[in-house]
Design a protein around this motif. Structure first.
Motif, PDB file in Angstrom:
ATOM      1  N   VAL A 212       0.846  -1.197   0.000  1.00  0.00           N
ATOM      2  CA  VAL A 212       0.000   0.000   0.000  1.00  0.00           C
ATOM      3  C   VAL A 212       0.881   1.246   0.000  1.00  0.00           C
ATOM      4  O   VAL A 212       1.788   1.386   0.831  1.00  0.00           O
ATOM      5  N   THR A 213       0.598   2.143  -0.951  1.00  0.00           N
ATOM      6  CA  THR A 213       1.294   3.436  -0.970  1.00  0.00           C
ATOM      7  C   THR A 213       0.534   4.380  -0.054  1.00  0.00           C
ATOM      8  O   THR A 213      -0.699   4.422  -0.077  1.00  0.00           O
ATOM      9  N   CYS A 214       1.265   5.111   0.750  1.00  0.00           N
ATOM     10  CA  CYS A 214       0.580   6.028   1.665  1.00  0.00           C
ATOM     11  C   CYS A 214       1.374   7.314   1.852  1.00  0.00           C
ATOM     12  O   CYS A 214       2.590   7.349   1.661  1.00  0.00           O
ATOM     13  N   SER A 215       0.644   8.377   2.189  1.00  0.00           N
ATOM     14  CA  SER A 215       1.241   9.696   2.410  1.00  0.00           C
ATOM     15  C   SER A 215       0.263  10.479   3.279  1.00  0.00           C
ATOM     16  O   SER A 215      -0.760   9.936   3.712  1.00  0.00           O
ATOM     17  N   GLU A 216       0.566  11.760   3.476  1.00  0.00           N
ATOM     18  CA  GLU A 216      -0.347  12.594   4.246  1.00  0.00           C
ATOM     19  C   GLU A 216      -1.731  12.629   3.589  1.00  0.00           C
ATOM     20  O   GLU A 216      -2.753  12.716   4.265  1.00  0.00           O
ATOM     21  N   ALA A 217      -1.744  12.528   2.228  1.00  0.00           N
ATOM     22  CA  ALA A 217      -3.012  12.644   1.501  1.00  0.00           C
ATOM     23  C   ALA A 217      -3.645  11.287   1.175  1.00  0.00           C
ATOM     24  O   ALA A 217      -4.864  11.163   1.114  1.00  0.00           O
ATOM     25  N   ILE A 218      -2.804  10.271   0.940  1.00  0.00           N
ATOM     26  CA  ILE A 218      -3.325   8.943   0.567  1.00  0.00           C
ATOM     27  C   ILE A 218      -3.107   7.988   1.734  1.00  0.00           C
ATOM     28  O   ILE A 218      -1.982   7.844   2.209  1.00  0.00           O
ATOM     29  N   ASN A 219      -4.135   7.308   2.162  1.00  0.00           N
ATOM     30  CA  ASN A 219      -4.035   6.374   3.303  1.00  0.00           C
ATOM     31  C   ASN A 219      -3.252   6.962   4.480  1.00  0.00           C
ATOM     32  O   ASN A 219      -2.263   6.378   4.957  1.00  0.00           O
ATOM     33  N   PRO A 220      -3.678   8.139   4.954  1.00  0.00           N
ATOM     34  CA  PRO A 220      -2.897   8.814   6.009  1.00  0.00           C
ATOM     35  C   PRO A 220      -2.782   8.001   7.309  1.00  0.00           C
ATOM     36  O   PRO A 220      -1.774   8.118   8.004  1.00  0.00           O
ATOM     37  N   ASP A 221      -3.799   7.186   7.612  1.00  0.00           N
ATOM     38  CA  ASP A 221      -3.716   6.412   8.867  1.00  0.00           C
ATOM     39  C   ASP A 221      -2.520   5.473   8.840  1.00  0.00           C
ATOM     40  O   ASP A 221      -1.782   5.338   9.819  1.00  0.00           O
ATOM     41  N   LEU A 222      -2.351   4.828   7.685  1.00  0.00           N
ATOM     42  CA  LEU A 222      -1.220   3.907   7.557  1.00  0.00           C
ATOM     43  C   LEU A 222       0.100   4.679   7.572  1.00  0.00           C
ATOM     44  O   LEU A 222       1.068   4.281   8.220  1.00  0.00           O
ATOM     45  N   PHE A 223       0.117   5.812   6.870  1.00  0.00           N
ATOM     46  CA  PHE A 223       1.330   6.638   6.789  1.00  0.00           C
ATOM     47  C   PHE A 223       1.782   7.046   8.196  1.00  0.00           C
ATOM     48  O   PHE A 223       2.917   6.779   8.594  1.00  0.00           O
ATOM     49  N   PHE A 224       0.881   7.659   8.947  1.00  0.00           N
ATOM     50  CA  PHE A 224       1.280   8.141  10.271  1.00  0.00           C
ATOM     51  C   PHE A 224       1.420   6.991  11.277  1.00  0.00           C
ATOM     52  O   PHE A 224       2.115   7.124  12.275  1.00  0.00           O
ATOM     53  N   GLY A 225       0.774   5.862  10.970  1.00  0.00           N
ATOM     54  CA  GLY A 225       0.934   4.704  11.842  1.00  0.00           C
ATOM     55  C   GLY A 225       2.279   4.030  11.630  1.00  0.00           C
ATOM     56  O   GLY A 225       2.957   3.649  12.585  1.00  0.00           O
ATOM     57  N   ALA A 226       2.678   3.906  10.372  1.00  0.00           N
ATOM     58  CA  ALA A 226       3.948   3.222  10.076  1.00  0.00           C
ATOM     59  C   ALA A 226       5.148   4.061  10.528  1.00  0.00           C
ATOM     60  O   ALA A 226       6.144   3.525  11.005  1.00  0.00           O
ATOM     61  N   LEU A 227       5.036   5.391  10.367  1.00  0.00           N
ATOM     62  CA  LEU A 227       6.129   6.272  10.826  1.00  0.00           C
ATOM     63  C   LEU A 227       6.109   6.288  12.354  1.00  0.00           C
ATOM     64  O   LEU A 227       5.120   6.685  12.964  1.00  0.00           O
ATOM     65  N   GLY A 228       7.183   5.826  12.941  1.00  0.00           N
ATOM     66  CA  GLY A 228       7.213   5.723  14.403  1.00  0.00           C
ATOM     67  C   GLY A 228       6.381   4.557  14.911  1.00  0.00           C
ATOM     68  O   GLY A 228       6.050   4.487  16.092  1.00  0.00           O
ATOM     69  N   GLY A 229       6.054   3.620  14.032  1.00  0.00           N
ATOM     70  CA  GLY A 229       5.154   2.511  14.402  1.00  0.00           C
ATOM     71  C   GLY A 229       5.851   1.293  14.969  1.00  0.00           C
ATOM     72  O   GLY A 229       5.221   0.254  15.168  1.00  0.00           O
ATOM     73  N   LEU A 230       7.159   1.387  15.228  1.00  0.00           N
ATOM     74  CA  LEU A 230       7.923   0.298  15.854  1.00  0.00           C
ATOM     75  C   LEU A 230       7.788  -1.023  15.098  1.00  0.00           C
ATOM     76  O   LEU A 230       7.813  -2.097  15.690  1.00  0.00           O
ATOM     77  N   GLY A 231       7.595  -0.928  13.792  1.00  0.00           N
ATOM     78  CA  GLY A 231       7.516  -2.134  12.968  1.00  0.00           C
ATOM     79  C   GLY A 231       6.223  -2.909  13.145  1.00  0.00           C
ATOM     80  O   GLY A 231       6.104  -4.031  12.655  1.00  0.00           O
ATOM     81  N   GLN A 232       5.245  -2.322  13.823  1.00  0.00           N
ATOM     82  CA  GLN A 232       4.005  -3.052  14.143  1.00  0.00           C
ATOM     83  C   GLN A 232       2.924  -2.906  13.071  1.00  0.00           C
ATOM     84  O   GLN A 232       1.947  -3.643  13.081  1.00  0.00           O
ATOM     85  N   LEU A 233       3.076  -1.921  12.169  1.00  0.00           N
ATOM     86  CA  LEU A 233       1.998  -1.652  11.221  1.00  0.00           C
ATOM     87  C   LEU A 233       2.356  -2.024   9.800  1.00  0.00           C
ATOM     88  O   LEU A 233       1.747  -1.537   8.848  1.00  0.00           O
ATOM     89  N   GLY A 234       3.350  -2.858   9.642  1.00  0.00           N
ATOM     90  CA  GLY A 234       3.739  -3.265   8.304  1.00  0.00           C
ATOM     91  C   GLY A 234       5.214  -3.037   8.081  1.00  0.00           C
ATOM     92  O   GLY A 234       5.911  -2.498   8.944  1.00  0.00           O
TER      93      GLY A 234
END
Ligand SMILES: Cc1cc2nc3c(=O)[nH]c(=O)nc-3n(C[C@H](O)[C@H](O)[C@H](O)COP(=O)(O)OP(=O)(O)OC[C@H]3O[C@@H](n4cnc5c(N)ncnc54)[C@H](O)[C@@H]3O)c2cc1C
Length: 427
Positions: A212-234
Motif C-alpha cells: 500500500v502506498t501512503c502519504s499525508e493525503a493517501i491512506n494517512p492512517d497507515l502513513f502516520f501509523g507506520a512512521l514511528g510505528g515500531l515495525g508493528q503496522l507493516g
C-alpha cells in the motif's frame, strides 16, 4: 516557551518489540512461498545473526531468515505468514541496531531488509533511484529501499547534485526503515523535525501482505501509523525522503557549563531562533566522568585542545557540554566566524571552555563511525549496550538533573555517553 519543549535524554535506547504470531516449520513457509523470489535461509550463520542485536541484552532465535530481492518478495512472505492457519510470526530487520530485541522474532521469520540483497532490492524498489525535483513539494526528494542504510543514501544523493537528507541520526549505519519505525532524532530535529517529519510517501507491506502506498493525503492512517510505528503496522519497503542542498563544511563547537539551568536556558534559546541567524545543530551531553569529554566522539577535537575536568575552576561534580554546529560553503565562508561569534556571545558557558573544529559536512554527519572504528579496534563495540531513551518535559528537566545526572550518575567514576537533545514539540 517551556510548554512547547521537550528534552530527549539518551541514556539507553529502549523500544518496543515487533509483530507476533505463533510458529510453524521453515519448510511449510517455503512451500507457501512457492517458487517466488527471495531466499528463505535456515543457515546457522543467518539464524544466529538475526537472533542478536546491538543491545546484546536479548536473544531470540527465528526458525528462518528471509532475504527478499524486493518489495514483491516481502509481500509474498507476509502473505504466506498471514495465510497460515497456525500463524507464522514475521519481523523486519534493518541493520539490527535495536537495543532490546525489537527486530527479533523467536520461532518466526526475520525479513532481512539490509545485508547482501540490499543493492539489488534498492534497484528494484526504486528504479533509477536518483534525486527528483518536485515543484509541488517545493524541493528535491529521493525514493529509497526500506533496508538501505542512511550512509548509502547520503553518498548517493551527494553524488547527484550535492543533495542530502535534511534530518539525521547521530550514527548513519542504521536502516531507513529502522529509524523511520522509531523517529530518527539528532541535533537538526529542533529545526527540521525528526526523520519521520521529513518523509513524503511510503510503500508499506501490510500485515495481510498487501503493498500500500501512503502519504499525508493517501491512506494517512497507515502513513502516520507506520512512521514511528515500531515495525508493528507493516514493513516499509520504500520511503520518499526530503532533500536539501548539502553544505560543504561545518564549524563544530563545544562549550562547557557547570550550571544546569544556564545550560538548558541556552539550549532553549538556541532552538527558538529562526531564519539564518541560528545554529544548524544543537545537542549536548553530560560529563559525569573524567575522560568522557575527550573520549566520546571527540577525536575531531583532540589532541589540540584536551580538557581536564579537575582543572576547571568552576567544576564541582557534573559538567554539561553544549554542542552546536554552523554549516557553511564557499559563499558564506567569509561570514561564518562573525556569525558564530555573535551567537556564542549570547550564551553563558564557562569562559575559556569553547572548543572549535572545522570539517567537511560528510565527516561531521559520519562522526560516530569514527568512534565505532576505534571501539572495534579495542574490542569495545560488540559489548552489551543497555541504553535508554527518555522524553522529559522541559518543566521537569531540572528535577531530572538533580535526581539522575547529579544524584545517581554524579557519584560514579565511569559511565557511558549521556546525550541531551533539546527539541521543539511542534516539529
Ligand atoms: C550507535 C547507535 C547510535 C544511534 N543513534 C541514534 C540517534 O542519534 N538518533 C536516533 O533516533 N536513534 C539512534 N539510534 C537508534 C536507532 O535509530 C534505532 O535503534 C533503529 O531502530 C536502528 O535501526 P536498524 O536499521 O538497525 O533497525 P533494526 O534494529 O533492524 O529494527 C528496529 C525496529 O524497526 C523495525 N524495522 C526495521 N526495518 C523496518 C522496515 N523496513 N519496516 C518496518 N519496520 C522496520 C524492526 O522490526 C524493529 O522493530 C542509534 C543506535 C545505535 C546503535
Amino acid at each position: 516557551m517551556a510548554w512547547c519543549l521537550v528534552f530527549m535524554v539518551f541514556l539507553i535506547y529502549c523500544l518496543i518489540s515487533t509483530v507476533g504470531l505463533p510458529v510453524e516449520p521453515a519448510d511449510e513457509v517455503a512451500m507457501r512461498l512457492g517458487g517466488g523470489g527471495g531466499r528463505l535461509s535456515v543457515e546457522p550463520s543467518d539464524v544466529m545473526e538475526a537472533s542478536r542485536d546491538f543491545g546484546g541484552l536479548k536473544q531470540g532465535e527465528p526458525m528462518a531468515v528471509f532475504h527478499p530481492r524486493g518489495e514483491g518478495d516481502v509481500a509474498a512472505l507476509v502473505r504466506a505468514a498471514y495465510g497460515s492457519e497456525r500463524g507464522i510470526r514475521v519481523s523486519a530487520r534493518g541493520h539490527g541496531h535495536s537495543i532490546s530485541g525489537q527486530a527479533q522474532v523467536p520461532g518466526g521469520v526475520v525479513v532481512d531488509m539490509s545485508h547482501g540483497w540490499r543493492a539489488e532490492a534498492a534497484r528494484r524498489a526504486a528504479p533509477g533511484a536518483l534525486p527528483v525535483y518536485s515543484a509541488a513539494l517545493g524541493g528535491h526528494y529521493i525514493d529509497v529501499w526500506g533496508g538501505e542504510l542512511w550512509i548509502d543514501v547520503l553518498n548517493r544523493t551527494l553524488s547527484h547534485g550535492g543533495l542530502a537528507p535534511r534530518s539525521w541520526t547521530d550514527y548513519l549505519y542504521l536502516s531507513v526503515g529502522g529509524t523511520l519505525s522509531n523517529a530518527g532524532i539528532s541535533g537538526q530535529t529542533f529545526h527540521h523535525g525528526p526523520q519521520i517529519s521529513n518523509v513524503y510517501e511510503l510503500d508499506v507491506v501490510t500485515g495481510k501482505g498487501e503493498v500500500v502506498t501512503c502519504s499525508e493525503a493517501i491512506n494517512p492512517d497507515l502513513f502516520f501509523g507506520a512512521l514511528g510505528g515500531l515495525g508493528q503496522l507493516g514493513i516499509i519497503t520504500r520511503a520518499r525522503i526530503a532533500l536539501e542542498l548539502a553544505p560543504h563544511r561545518v564549524r563544530w563547537i563545544r562549550a562547557l557549563y557547570s550550571n544546569f539551568t544556564e545550560f538548558t536556558v541556552d539550549q532553549e534559546r538556541l532552538i527558538a531562533l529562526h531564519g539564518s541567524r541560528r545554529f544548524d545543530y544543537v545537542e549536548g551531553f553530560v560529563v559525569a566522568a573524567e575522560g568522557l569529554i575527550n573520549n566520546w566522539r571527540s577525536s575531531f577535537f583532540s589532541p589540540q585542545n584536551p580538557v581536564k575536568l579537575s582543572s576547571l575552576k568552576h567544576h564541582s561534580g557534573v559538567l554539561y557540554c553544549l554542542e552546536v554546529t554552523k554549516n557553511y560553503d564557499d559563499s558564506t565562508a567569509g561570514t561564518v566566524d562573525q556569525e558564530v561569534e555573535e551567537l556564542l556571545g549570547e550564551l553563558s558557558f564557562i569562559p575559556g571552555t569553547v572548543f572549535t573544529t572545522d570539517l567537511p559536512y560528510v565527516d561531521f554527519l559520519d562522526r560516530v563511525h569514527m568512534a565505532e572504528l576505534k571501539l572495534r579496534d579495542k574490542g569495545m563495540w560488540e559489548v552489551p549496550h543497555p541504553w535508554l531513551n527518555l522524553l522529559v518535559p522541559a518543566s521537569r528537566i531540572a528535577d531530572f538533573d538533580r535526581g539522575v545526572f547529579r544524584g545517581v550518575l554524579g557519584s560514579r567514576t565511569a559511565g557511558g555517553p549521556i546525550l541531551i537533545y533539546p527539541m521543539n514539540k511542534q516539529k
